[in-house]
Design an enzyme around this catalytic site. Sequence first.
Site, mmCIF file in Angstrom:
data_model
loop_
_atom_site.group_PDB
_atom_site.id
_atom_site.type_symbol
_atom_site.label_atom_id
_atom_site.label_comp_id
_atom_site.label_asym_id
_atom_site.label_seq_id
_atom_site.Cartn_x
_atom_site.Cartn_y
_atom_site.Cartn_z
ATOM 1 N N LEU A 155 0.822 -1.215 0.000
ATOM 2 C CA LEU A 155 0.000 0.000 0.000
ATOM 3 C C LEU A 155 0.858 1.267 0.000
ATOM 4 C CD1 LEU A 155 -0.032 1.335 3.059
ATOM 5 C CD2 LEU A 155 -1.703 -0.434 3.495
ATOM 6 N N CYS A 262 9.975 4.118 2.847
ATOM 7 C CA CYS A 262 10.180 2.807 2.195
ATOM 8 C C CYS A 262 11.158 2.776 1.020
ATOM 9 C CB CYS A 262 8.837 2.255 1.742
ATOM 10 S SG CYS A 262 7.834 1.747 3.128
HETATM 11 N N1 LIG Z 1 4.695 2.652 5.697
HETATM 12 C C1 LIG Z 1 4.512 2.124 4.494
HETATM 13 O O1 LIG Z 1 4.026 2.766 3.574
HETATM 14 C C2 LIG Z 1 4.900 0.689 4.238
HETATM 15 C C3 LIG Z 1 4.474 0.076 3.038
HETATM 16 C C4 LIG Z 1 4.823 -1.263 2.827
HETATM 17 C C5 LIG Z 1 5.577 -1.953 3.772
HETATM 18 N N2 LIG Z 1 5.976 -1.312 4.908
HETATM 19 C C6 LIG Z 1 6.765 -2.070 5.882
HETATM 20 O O2 LIG Z 1 5.925 -2.358 6.992
HETATM 21 C C7 LIG Z 1 6.699 -2.358 8.201
HETATM 22 C C8 LIG Z 1 6.070 -1.401 9.192
HETATM 23 O O3 LIG Z 1 6.160 -0.086 8.667
HETATM 24 P P1 LIG Z 1 5.320 1.111 9.324
HETATM 25 O O4 LIG Z 1 5.531 2.275 8.453
HETATM 26 O O5 LIG Z 1 3.958 0.644 9.629
HETATM 27 O O6 LIG Z 1 6.162 1.276 10.708
HETATM 28 P P2 LIG Z 1 5.721 2.107 12.006
HETATM 29 O O7 LIG Z 1 6.997 2.545 12.642
HETATM 30 O O8 LIG Z 1 4.694 3.117 11.630
HETATM 31 O O9 LIG Z 1 5.022 1.033 12.933
HETATM 32 C C9 LIG Z 1 5.691 0.076 13.664
HETATM 33 C C10 LIG Z 1 4.967 -0.113 14.993
HETATM 34 O O10 LIG Z 1 5.539 -1.222 15.685
HETATM 35 C C11 LIG Z 1 5.588 -0.907 17.069
HETATM 36 N N3 LIG Z 1 6.575 -1.775 17.707
HETATM 37 C C12 LIG Z 1 7.928 -1.729 17.662
HETATM 38 N N4 LIG Z 1 8.475 -2.728 18.369
HETATM 39 C C13 LIG Z 1 7.452 -3.452 18.867
HETATM 40 C C14 LIG Z 1 7.364 -4.614 19.676
HETATM 41 N N5 LIG Z 1 8.451 -5.218 20.114
HETATM 42 N N6 LIG Z 1 6.133 -5.077 20.003
HETATM 43 C C15 LIG Z 1 5.015 -4.451 19.583
HETATM 44 N N7 LIG Z 1 5.034 -3.344 18.805
HETATM 45 C C16 LIG Z 1 6.239 -2.858 18.455
HETATM 46 C C17 LIG Z 1 5.937 0.564 17.099
HETATM 47 O O11 LIG Z 1 5.593 1.152 18.334
HETATM 48 C C18 LIG Z 1 5.089 1.087 15.930
HETATM 49 O O12 LIG Z 1 3.805 1.502 16.359
HETATM 50 C C19 LIG Z 1 8.125 -1.978 7.800
HETATM 51 O O13 LIG Z 1 8.879 -3.150 7.637
HETATM 52 C C20 LIG Z 1 7.934 -1.290 6.446
HETATM 53 O O14 LIG Z 1 9.070 -1.405 5.618
HETATM 54 C C21 LIG Z 1 5.643 -0.029 5.169
#
Ligand SMILES: NC(=O)c1ccc[n+]([C@@H]2O[C@H](COP(=O)([O-])OP(=O)(O)OC[C@H]3O[C@@H](n4cnc5c(N)ncnc54)[C@H](O)[C@@H]3O)[C@@H](O)[C@H]2O)c1
Length: 433
Positions: A155, A262
């Site tokens: 997304l 990303c």
């Molecule tokens: N943001 C995007 O558009 C996008 C798109 C595709 C893929 N991704 C991938 O998805 C993954 C997440 O990205 P995001 O942007 O949502 O990250 P984010 O930082 O917004 O969210 C991560 C969440 O995980 C929580 N967290 C960290 N350690 C934790 C633990 N031990 N237990 C429970 N919760 C914990 C954090 O508090 C945070 O709320 C990444 O690998 C990213 O590369 C992101």
Amino acid sequence: MKKIGIIGIGYIGLVIVLGLVDFGNQVICLDIDDEKIEQLRKGISPIKEKDIDELLRRNIEKNRIKFTKDIQELISNSEIIFICVNTPPKEDGSVDLSQVISVSESLAKNLKDKKIIAIKSTIPIGTLEKINQIFENYGKKKNQDFEIAFIPEFLREGNAVYDFYNPSRIVIGAENPETIEELKKLFSPLNAPFIITSPNAAILIKYASNAFLAMRISFINEIANIAERFGIDIQEVIEGMKYDKRIGKDYLQPGIGFGGPCLGKDLMGLIKMAEKQGYQPNLLISILEKNEHQIRQIIYKIKSFLGEFLDGQIIRVLGLTFKPDTNDVRNSLALRITKVLKNDGAKIKASDPLGMEEAKKEINDVEYCDNPYDVAQDSNCLVILTGWKEFKELDFLKIKRVMKAPIIIDGVNLLDPQIIKNMGFIYKGVGRQ
Ligand SMILES: NC(=O)c1ccc[n+]([C@@H]2O[C@H](COP(=O)([O-])OP(=O)(O)OC[C@H]3O[C@@H](n4cnc5c(N)ncnc54)[C@H](O)[C@@H]3O)[C@@H](O)[C@H]2O)c1
């Protein structure tokens, strides 16, 4: 109806929670950020995305989402557990897996009966083997106690809810046929083809897709820079290219380069992965180099009008987020360029429809302004760094009246050069005069 656990309620996690709840599943969430969970409980979304507030409020009011801090409670209330924690870049560009490893440790330690662990976090090849090993270290057996699948997320921020409901494809990287069937059932309300692959192929699909999108941006920036030197308008060139079905129109918009959480991180992650295998991916490296070059281009453009030294120059910035329609400033090039201008001595005022709160956490010695007209007041140069439609709709004659010098550097080709020049502005876009 399935019982789903989601760990990591960030950008991706929250959208998946809301989507899966909406399909009638029972969802339990866990995040280590207590403040975030408190806000979510009140129906306040930490991310700003179209439709998200309404979707969250509706589901909170109906008590459809459960929050917990207790991993055992999450495990015992889930058949499928999604890992959605972050995988940020390390200093050297390789992927920091500490959040994924920590979550895997606590799952492995607390698992009592068989679960499917579906990983949404973008992880490099080799990580699944590490996670399997963690489970085995706690005496848990693959096929018997746990199954791991990698389901990449595609997304786009700014369109996150829409993209969840309208994915181009759902890639499931898994080995066990039952696991694949369970995951297909879960996502069956979505009208999208399923692509079933080996887990590591699914990982490479995610990295290759992002690298390809980054390449398109660097490519069109390169062509824009060439067009500019010939006095050709790049937007005319794009118009003539995009009708070719082999090329298409997406990710073909010139600008300040690709930023955000990303594209750059995943491209770097892929480069590091290849290098670890003894392969130098020169094309990928040049995409990153081109991106750095593009960032410098806009600084040169500003300096070509204001001089090499920006000491005391009044520069005004419109746009701080890495793209419009989000409040995300992670790895935002708009913010990075603002920092460079600031460090070079310019006096900066900046405005952004959604990103100012997040931007303040990154740069606090800049003046932030809700009103873009106040931002323009007395400025020597107005720089547009994010393509918000709100900026396109501004009354530029009103802006011109309050500026000291009518110079606009449009880093994202948001404005129509002819209209702006007819108003008496000096205008510079990317790949257009
Ligand atoms: N943001 C995007 O558009 C996008 C798109 C595709 C893929 N991704 C991938 O998805 C993954 C997440 O990205 P995001 O942007 O949502 O990250 P984010 O930082 O917004 O969210 C991560 C969440 O995980 C929580 N967290 C960290 N350690 C934790 C633990 N031990 N237990 C429970 N919760 C914990 C954090 O508090 C945070 O709320 C990444 O690998 C990213 O590369 C992101």
